[in-house]
Design an enzyme around this catalytic site. Structure first.
Site, PDB file in Angstrom:
ATOM      1  CB  ILE A  17      41.413  30.591  38.209  1.00  0.00           C
ATOM      2  CG1 ILE A  17      41.944  31.286  37.091  1.00  0.00           C
ATOM      3  CG2 ILE A  17      39.979  30.419  37.839  1.00  0.00           C
ATOM      4  CD1 ILE A  17      42.313  30.635  35.765  1.00  0.00           C
ATOM      5  CG  ASN A  40      52.509  29.807  40.316  1.00  0.00           C
ATOM      6  OD1 ASN A  40      53.483  30.591  40.352  1.00  0.00           O
ATOM      7  ND2 ASN A  40      51.777  30.177  39.293  1.00  0.00           N
ATOM      8  CB  SER A 129      44.160  27.192  27.943  1.00  0.00           C
ATOM      9  OG  SER A 129      44.483  28.254  27.239  1.00  0.00           O
ATOM     10  CE1 TYR A 153      48.853  25.594  30.511  1.00  0.00           C
ATOM     11  CE2 TYR A 153      48.289  27.150  28.773  1.00  0.00           C
ATOM     12  CZ  TYR A 153      48.125  26.379  30.192  1.00  0.00           C
ATOM     13  OH  TYR A 153      46.859  26.858  30.604  1.00  0.00           O
ATOM     14  CE  LYS A 157      45.835  23.743  30.991  1.00  0.00           C
ATOM     15  NZ  LYS A 157      45.332  23.356  32.338  1.00  0.00           N
TER      16      LYS A 157
HETATM   17  P1  NAD Z   1      48.055  29.292  39.311  1.00  0.00           P
HETATM   18  O1  NAD Z   1      49.395  29.094  39.171  1.00  0.00           O
HETATM   19  O2  NAD Z   1      47.633  30.470  40.086  1.00  0.00           O
HETATM   20  O3  NAD Z   1      47.302  28.145  39.960  1.00  0.00           O
HETATM   21  C1  NAD Z   1      47.657  26.668  39.939  1.00  0.00           C
HETATM   22  C2  NAD Z   1      47.596  26.279  41.204  1.00  0.00           C
HETATM   23  O4  NAD Z   1      47.859  24.632  41.061  1.00  0.00           O
HETATM   24  C3  NAD Z   1      48.623  26.799  42.142  1.00  0.00           C
HETATM   25  O5  NAD Z   1      48.048  27.101  43.507  1.00  0.00           O
HETATM   26  C4  NAD Z   1      49.818  25.692  42.493  1.00  0.00           C
HETATM   27  O6  NAD Z   1      50.515  25.782  43.550  1.00  0.00           O
HETATM   28  C5  NAD Z   1      49.035  24.326  42.067  1.00  0.00           C
HETATM   29  N1  NAD Z   1      49.720  23.328  41.623  1.00  0.00           N
HETATM   30  C6  NAD Z   1      50.184  23.321  40.428  1.00  0.00           C
HETATM   31  N2  NAD Z   1      50.602  22.063  40.024  1.00  0.00           N
HETATM   32  C7  NAD Z   1      50.443  21.183  41.313  1.00  0.00           C
HETATM   33  C8  NAD Z   1      50.528  19.864  41.616  1.00  0.00           C
HETATM   34  N3  NAD Z   1      51.162  18.861  40.812  1.00  0.00           N
HETATM   35  N4  NAD Z   1      50.050  19.337  42.693  1.00  0.00           N
HETATM   36  C9  NAD Z   1      49.050  20.155  43.468  1.00  0.00           C
HETATM   37  N5  NAD Z   1      48.987  21.565  43.016  1.00  0.00           N
HETATM   38  C10 NAD Z   1      49.714  21.905  41.876  1.00  0.00           C
HETATM   39  O7  NAD Z   1      47.202  29.378  37.955  1.00  0.00           O
HETATM   40  P2  NAD Z   1      45.714  29.761  37.536  1.00  0.00           P
HETATM   41  O8  NAD Z   1      45.895  30.917  36.652  1.00  0.00           O
HETATM   42  O9  NAD Z   1      44.794  29.971  38.424  1.00  0.00           O
HETATM   43  O10 NAD Z   1      45.385  28.603  36.586  1.00  0.00           O
HETATM   44  C11 NAD Z   1      44.545  27.581  37.030  1.00  0.00           C
HETATM   45  C12 NAD Z   1      43.986  26.598  35.800  1.00  0.00           C
HETATM   46  O11 NAD Z   1      43.769  27.205  34.750  1.00  0.00           O
HETATM   47  C13 NAD Z   1      45.579  25.990  35.164  1.00  0.00           C
HETATM   48  O12 NAD Z   1      45.418  24.569  34.881  1.00  0.00           O
HETATM   49  C14 NAD Z   1      45.885  26.776  34.004  1.00  0.00           C
HETATM   50  O13 NAD Z   1      46.583  26.244  33.010  1.00  0.00           O
HETATM   51  C15 NAD Z   1      44.449  27.169  33.540  1.00  0.00           C
HETATM   52  N6  NAD Z   1      44.239  28.188  32.730  1.00  0.00           N
HETATM   53  C16 NAD Z   1      44.919  29.622  33.342  1.00  0.00           C
HETATM   54  C17 NAD Z   1      44.421  30.459  32.451  1.00  0.00           C
HETATM   55  C18 NAD Z   1      45.329  31.688  32.754  1.00  0.00           C
HETATM   56  O14 NAD Z   1      45.531  32.850  31.943  1.00  0.00           O
HETATM   57  N7  NAD Z   1      45.332  32.062  34.179  1.00  0.00           N
HETATM   58  C19 NAD Z   1      44.081  30.563  30.924  1.00  0.00           C
HETATM   59  C20 NAD Z   1      43.755  29.420  30.600  1.00  0.00           C
HETATM   60  C21 NAD Z   1      43.753  28.080  31.638  1.00  0.00           C
HETATM   61  C1  WQD Z   2      48.026  39.203  26.074  1.00  0.00           C
HETATM   62  C2  WQD Z   2      48.493  40.398  24.942  1.00  0.00           C
HETATM   63  C3  WQD Z   2      50.778  40.107  24.080  1.00  0.00           C
HETATM   64  C4  WQD Z   2      52.787  40.877  27.941  1.00  0.00           C
HETATM   65  C5  WQD Z   2      48.344  33.634  27.556  1.00  0.00           C
HETATM   66  C6  WQD Z   2      48.482  32.160  27.314  1.00  0.00           C
HETATM   67  C7  WQD Z   2      47.245  31.389  27.039  1.00  0.00           C
HETATM   68  C8  WQD Z   2      46.469  31.773  28.445  1.00  0.00           C
HETATM   69  C9  WQD Z   2      46.295  33.330  28.782  1.00  0.00           C
HETATM   70  C10 WQD Z   2      46.835  29.946  29.993  1.00  0.00           C
HETATM   71  C11 WQD Z   2      49.479  39.691  23.698  1.00  0.00           C
HETATM   72  C12 WQD Z   2      50.624  41.408  24.897  1.00  0.00           C
HETATM   73  C13 WQD Z   2      51.877  40.612  26.890  1.00  0.00           C
HETATM   74  C14 WQD Z   2      53.530  41.991  27.937  1.00  0.00           C
HETATM   75  C15 WQD Z   2      52.545  42.629  25.858  1.00  0.00           C
HETATM   76  N1  WQD Z   2      46.990  31.067  29.616  1.00  0.00           N
HETATM   77  N2  WQD Z   2      51.697  41.639  26.050  1.00  0.00           N
HETATM   78  N3  WQD Z   2      53.296  42.761  27.177  1.00  0.00           N
HETATM   79  O1  WQD Z   2      49.128  35.481  25.340  1.00  0.00           O
HETATM   80  O2  WQD Z   2      46.892  35.887  25.029  1.00  0.00           O
HETATM   81  O3  WQD Z   2      47.661  34.153  26.462  1.00  0.00           O
HETATM   82  O4  WQD Z   2      47.727  33.536  28.930  1.00  0.00           O
HETATM   83  O5  WQD Z   2      46.125  28.997  29.432  1.00  0.00           O
HETATM   84  O6  WQD Z   2      47.446  30.095  26.986  1.00  0.00           O
HETATM   85  O7  WQD Z   2      49.239  31.932  25.846  1.00  0.00           O
HETATM   86  O8  WQD Z   2      48.123  36.486  27.204  1.00  0.00           O
HETATM   87  O9  WQD Z   2      48.562  38.347  28.862  1.00  0.00           O
HETATM   88  O10 WQD Z   2      50.445  36.957  27.656  1.00  0.00           O
HETATM   89  O11 WQD Z   2      49.168  38.548  26.205  1.00  0.00           O
HETATM   90  O12 WQD Z   2      52.305  43.657  25.036  1.00  0.00           O
HETATM   91  O13 WQD Z   2      54.705  42.417  28.941  1.00  0.00           O
HETATM   92  O14 WQD Z   2      49.370  41.255  25.588  1.00  0.00           O
HETATM   93  O15 WQD Z   2      51.622  40.302  23.189  1.00  0.00           O
HETATM   94  O16 WQD Z   2      49.058  40.500  22.670  1.00  0.00           O
HETATM   95  P1  WQD Z   2      47.936  35.734  25.870  1.00  0.00           P
HETATM   96  P2  WQD Z   2      49.046  37.588  27.603  1.00  0.00           P
END
Ligand code: NAD
Ligand code: WQD
Length: 348
Positions: A17, A40, A129, A153, A157
């Site tokens: 993101i 990551n 999240s 996790y 948050k």
């Molecule tokens: P991502 O893992 O791709 O990005 C996170 C970045 O932070 C990575 O580049 C990693 O190297 C860096 N990082 C981690 N720990 C660090 C530290 N201690 N110091 C410096 N850098 C560090 O994840 P993303 O999907 O881009 O998510 C970004 C944020 O959004 C996260 O906080 C995540 O919890 C939140 N979020 C993500 C999702 C999702 O589904 N992707 C959903 C809800 C919330």
């Molecule tokens: C979506 C749907 C699974 C994988 C997670 C975190 C949430 C947020 C977003 C960070 C569900 C199904 C999944 C697979 C499947 N992240 N599934 N086969 O669980 O809604 O959310 O990511 O904040 O905190 O919990 O997303 O993409 O894992 O799953 O059938 O191999 O897909 O059961 O119904 P989820 P997801």
């Protein structure tokens, strides 16, 4: 390109993101200053964003728990705000390593806030999240739904949300935007940046994409006996470029208005696992083989946002639908079958 509006520290800017948000920030006239420890992600993501914007972006390799480094970076670059993506995000891993999750996510955010206080930077945008809601008591989820995360996790948050609300109310001048993301998917249309999970993907879309590209033999559909139209889990998938644009809106809201806010970032529409499989098949022109597996522990049947508050406060609503989400995710994956720089794997 717009005029320079100012500099913003983007922690985790090399991640999924974060990299898309850096691109959106530059497009809107802001200059991101990226801090990432690459636990990551890959520096290649920033190299590619720099190529897309035709400008070398500032990248500081380091950890958010290094308070002195955060303070120095904020001061050296006269940052006006912080967008805080850095952290750990795998729900399953958080059950196994809660100390690591509290360390990176809670202590990391605390360290950053200390650095901001020392550097007199007062605007903070936080990646929260939808997981903070826990098991939905009503749908769509509104921001005033009770907060009851069901995994470590999600607890981290919520802990940071509470910390931010306390600091914002203390009169020290902190303004924060707490953004609760639903399920981000897709990629920039350039196909140069996208989601590149390490190891076996935890999330649905990257798993489907790796099946489509031949890295995995089939998708496991985790449960088809939920109380949903086709029995599979329903989620609110949101295109990552829509999400990135919302960060620019949130930043500009903090600059133009006093106060803090908490908003959902979702589309308001739920799609099932099988809807996403069909959407992806349409995008890639291939069949996605799948097997029905047992439910994943901790999953709920349905989750989707009420996105109305984001529209009222930010003038933002998601504009990209399932076709664009699947198309752009597929175009990224097929142009980069092994992600940024991972070695070629043989299918499992
Ligand atoms: P991502 O893992 O791709 O990005 C996170 C970045 O932070 C990575 O580049 C990693 O190297 C860096 N990082 C981690 N720990 C660090 C530290 N201690 N110091 C410096 N850098 C560090 O994840 P993303 O999907 O881009 O998510 C970004 C944020 O959004 C996260 O906080 C995540 O919890 C939140 N979020 C993500 C999702 C999702 O589904 N992707 C959903 C809800 C919330
Ligand atoms: C979506 C749907 C699974 C994988 C997670 C975190 C949430 C947020 C977003 C960070 C569900 C199904 C999944 C697979 C499947 N992240 N599934 N086969 O669980 O809604 O959310 O990511 O904040 O905190 O919990 O997303 O993409 O894992 O799953 O059938 O191999 O897909 O059961 O119904 P989820 P997801």
């Amino acid at each position: 390109m717009n005029a320079d509006k100012g500099r913003v520290l983007v922690t985790g800017g090399a991640g999924f993101i974060g990299s898309h948000t850096c691109l959106a920030l530059v497009g809107a006239g802001w200059t991101p200053i990226i801090l990432d420890n690459f636990c990551n992600s890959s520096p290649t993501a920033i190299k590619r964003v720099s190529e897309l914007v035709q400008r070398e972006l500032v990248l500081v390799e380091g950890d958010i728990r290094d308070t002195d480094l955060c303070e120095k970076t904020l001061k050296d670059h006269s940052c006006e705000a912080v967008i805080h993506f850095a952290g750990l995000k795998a729900v399953g891993e958080s059950h196994e390593k809660p100390l690591d999750y509290y360390d990176a996510n809670v202590l990391g955010s605390h360290s950053l806030l200390r650095a901001m206080s020392a550097a007199s930077v007062n605007r903070f945008i936080f990646s929260s999240s939808a997981t903070v809601y826990g098991v939905p008591q009503s749908l769509p989820l509104t921001e005033d739904h009770p907060l009851a995360p069901t995994n470590p996790y999600g607890q981290t948050k919520l802990a940071v949300e509470n910390l931010l609300r306390d600091v914002a109310q203390s009169g020290q001048g902190l303004q924060c935007a707490i953004l609760r993301y639903f399920n981000p998917v897709g990629a920039d249309v350039s196909t140069r940046i996208g989601e590149d999970p390490r190891g076996i993907p935890n999330n649905l879309m990257p798993y489907i994409a790796q099946v489509a590209v031949g890295r995995r033999p089939h998708l496991n559909v985790m449960g088809n006996d939920y109380d949903t139209p086709d029995g599979t889990g329903v989620r609110d998938y949101i295109h990552v470029v829509d999400l990135a644009e919302a960060h620019v809106k949130a930043l500009e809201r903090l600059v133009s208005h006093d106060g803090s806010f908490t908003v959902n970032l979702g589309t308001g529409t739920g799609y099932s696992v099988l809807d996403m499989v069909r959407g992806f098949e349409k995008a890639c022109g291939k069949t996605i083989p799948y097997e029905i597996a047992k439910r994943r522990a901790g999953d709920v049947a349905s989750m989707y946002a009420d996105p109305a508050l984001a529209e009222t406060l930010l003038g933002w609503r998601a504009s990209r639908g399932i076709d664009e989400m699947c198309r752009d995710h597929w175009n990224w994956q097929s142009a980069n079958p092994n992600g940024y720089d991972t070695p070629v794997e043989t299918p499992a």
